[in-house]
Design a protein around this motif. Structure first.
Motif, short mmCIF file in Angstrom:
data_model
loop_
_atom_site.label_atom_id
_atom_site.label_comp_id
_atom_site.label_asym_id
_atom_site.label_seq_id
_atom_site.Cartn_x
_atom_site.Cartn_y
_atom_site.Cartn_z
N GLY A 3 0.80 -1.22 0.00
CA GLY A 3 0.00 0.00 0.00
C GLY A 3 0.83 1.26 0.00
N ASP A 4 0.21 2.36 0.43
CA ASP A 4 0.84 3.68 0.44
C ASP A 4 1.77 3.79 1.64
N PRO A 5 3.07 3.88 1.43
CA PRO A 5 4.01 3.92 2.56
C PRO A 5 3.86 5.18 3.41
N HIS A 6 3.19 6.18 2.89
CA HIS A 6 3.02 7.44 3.63
C HIS A 6 1.63 7.59 4.24
N GLY A 7 0.77 6.61 4.02
CA GLY A 7 -0.59 6.68 4.55
C GLY A 7 -0.68 6.13 5.96
N PRO A 8 -1.83 6.32 6.61
CA PRO A 8 -2.05 5.73 7.93
C PRO A 8 -1.91 4.21 7.85
N THR A 9 -1.45 3.60 8.93
CA THR A 9 -1.18 2.16 8.92
C THR A 9 -2.38 1.37 9.42
N VAL A 10 -2.71 0.32 8.68
CA VAL A 10 -3.74 -0.63 9.06
C VAL A 10 -3.08 -2.00 9.17
N VAL A 11 -3.29 -2.67 10.30
CA VAL A 11 -2.78 -4.02 10.51
C VAL A 11 -3.95 -4.99 10.42
N LEU A 12 -3.84 -5.99 9.54
CA LEU A 12 -4.90 -6.97 9.34
C LEU A 12 -4.50 -8.29 9.99
N ALA A 13 -5.34 -8.77 10.91
CA ALA A 13 -5.01 -9.97 11.70
C ALA A 13 -6.06 -11.05 11.47
N HIS A 14 -5.63 -12.20 11.02
CA HIS A 14 -6.53 -13.31 10.69
C HIS A 14 -7.01 -14.05 11.93
N GLY A 15 -8.04 -14.87 11.74
CA GLY A 15 -8.59 -15.66 12.82
C GLY A 15 -8.04 -17.08 12.86
N PHE A 16 -8.63 -17.91 13.70
CA PHE A 16 -8.20 -19.30 13.85
C PHE A 16 -8.31 -20.05 12.53
N GLY A 17 -7.28 -20.84 12.24
CA GLY A 17 -7.29 -21.69 11.06
C GLY A 17 -7.05 -20.97 9.75
N CYS A 18 -6.76 -19.69 9.83
CA CYS A 18 -6.61 -18.87 8.62
C CYS A 18 -5.18 -18.34 8.52
N ASP A 19 -4.96 -17.51 7.51
CA ASP A 19 -3.67 -16.82 7.37
C ASP A 19 -3.93 -15.50 6.65
N GLN A 20 -2.87 -14.79 6.35
CA GLN A 20 -3.03 -13.44 5.80
C GLN A 20 -3.67 -13.43 4.41
N ASN A 21 -3.64 -14.56 3.71
CA ASN A 21 -4.27 -14.61 2.38
C ASN A 21 -5.77 -14.36 2.45
N MET A 22 -6.37 -14.58 3.61
CA MET A 22 -7.81 -14.37 3.76
C MET A 22 -8.20 -12.90 3.60
N TRP A 23 -7.22 -12.01 3.59
CA TRP A 23 -7.50 -10.58 3.44
C TRP A 23 -7.34 -10.10 2.01
N ARG A 24 -7.20 -10.99 1.06
CA ARG A 24 -6.85 -10.57 -0.30
C ARG A 24 -7.94 -9.70 -0.93
N LEU A 25 -9.19 -9.81 -0.49
CA LEU A 25 -10.26 -8.98 -1.04
C LEU A 25 -10.39 -7.65 -0.29
N THR A 26 -9.69 -7.53 0.82
CA THR A 26 -9.70 -6.30 1.62
C THR A 26 -8.55 -5.38 1.25
N VAL A 27 -7.39 -5.98 1.01
CA VAL A 27 -6.19 -5.18 0.77
C VAL A 27 -6.36 -4.16 -0.36
N PRO A 28 -6.90 -4.53 -1.52
CA PRO A 28 -7.02 -3.53 -2.59
C PRO A 28 -7.88 -2.33 -2.20
N ALA A 29 -8.86 -2.52 -1.33
CA ALA A 29 -9.74 -1.43 -0.92
C ALA A 29 -9.04 -0.46 0.02
N LEU A 30 -7.95 -0.89 0.64
CA LEU A 30 -7.25 -0.05 1.61
C LEU A 30 -5.91 0.47 1.10
N ALA A 31 -5.29 -0.28 0.19
CA ALA A 31 -3.89 -0.01 -0.16
C ALA A 31 -3.68 1.30 -0.90
N GLU A 32 -4.72 1.82 -1.53
CA GLU A 32 -4.54 3.05 -2.30
C GLU A 32 -4.12 4.22 -1.43
#
Length: 267
Positions: free
Chosen positions: A13-42
């Motif tokens: 995402g934007d290295p100069h923007g506010p930081t968002v940390v995405l944390a997955h739940g049980f049995g998951c991993d960071q790939n579960m956020w793949r539909l969220t990242v594009p909406a925030l990374a700009e």
């Protein structure tokens, strides 16, 4: 140990923007956020990671003693924030990670400036005056099945957790994610998750908080979302028109809209 490698930290995402940390739940991993990242990374710096024992984390760092309580997972969060020198980050936690975020924000208040809780539950077991969604017997049976046949449990439970039976590909994805997790480590995380009681920790939250629940969620019913909202002064509750326990996968548009509205209000 290199925390970035240990927790397979990804920064985008934007290295100069506010930081968002995405944390997955049980049995998951960071790939579960793949539909969220594009909406925030700009316009946000987006940090993803895997808890030790999940995804591409360094499993040699796993300790049953450390991860037998949610505090151990919260320490993962704090150490990732310290390694990246994050300040006033917005922590977005799905499911059990919502409560992990509460603990992490209390441990390191300068690192976490706001919380987003997606399908949170501070206690899964019903109690006097509290509906968590499960009886103690239900949880005993769930954990017993998980411990005796983890792969079979995953195949049976993942579609139930995901909901959306008319979209079986979602349940298949969660099943595959569960099955990719080391069974011994998953058993520790499951017991820690489903036997936890974080209700008293909610009163310690002092940061802006968004609670997102779903119209139909067998793991965290709407009564739980209402309880969390009422327990955190000043929090905002948004009920997503979504089915299942993973709205960031089953209803990404609605989830992303709620996230972006909340983030815009923080600026």
């Amino acid at each position: 140990m290199d925390i970035v490698r240990r927790n397979s930290v990804t920064v985008t995402g934007d290295p100069h923007g506010p930081t968002v940390v995405l944390a997955h739940g049980f049995g998951c991993d960071q790939n579960m956020w793949r539909l969220t990242v594009p909406a925030l990374a700009e316009d946000h710096r987006v940090v993803l990671f895997d808890y030790v024992g999940s995804g591409r984390s360094d499993v040699s760092a796993f300790s049953p003693e450390r991860y037998s309580s949610l505090d151990g997972y919260a320490r993962d969060v704090v150490e990732v924030c310290e390694a990246l020198d994050l300040r006033e980050a917005v922590f977005v936690g799905h499911s059990v990670s919502a409560m992990i975020g509460v603990l992490a924000a209390d441990m390191a208040p300068d690192r976490i400036g706001a919380l987003v809780m997606i399908a949170p539950s501070p206690r899964y077991i019903d109690d006097d005056g509290y509906r968590g969604g499960f009886s103690a017997e239900d949880i005993d049976e769930l954990l017993g099945s998980l411990e005796s046949n983890y792969l079979g449990w995953s195949a049976a439970m993942a579609p139930v957790i995901m909901g959306n039976a008319e979209r079986p590909e979602l349940g298949d994805e969660l099943t595959n994610s569960f099955c990719a997790t080391d069974p011994d480590m998953a058993r520790v995380f499951a017991r820690t998750t489903f036997l936890s009681d974080s209700r008293d920790d909610l009163k310690n939250v002092r940061v802006p908080t968004l609670v997102l629940d779903c119209t139909h969620d067998v793991i965290a019913p709407r009564e739980v979302g209402a309880f969390v909202h009422e327990a955190i002064p000043g929090s905002t509750l948004v009920t997503l028109d979504a089915t299942g326990h993973c709205p960031h996968l089953s209803a990404p548009e609605a989830t992303n809209e709620a996230l972006r509205t909340f983030l815009a209000g923080l600026r």
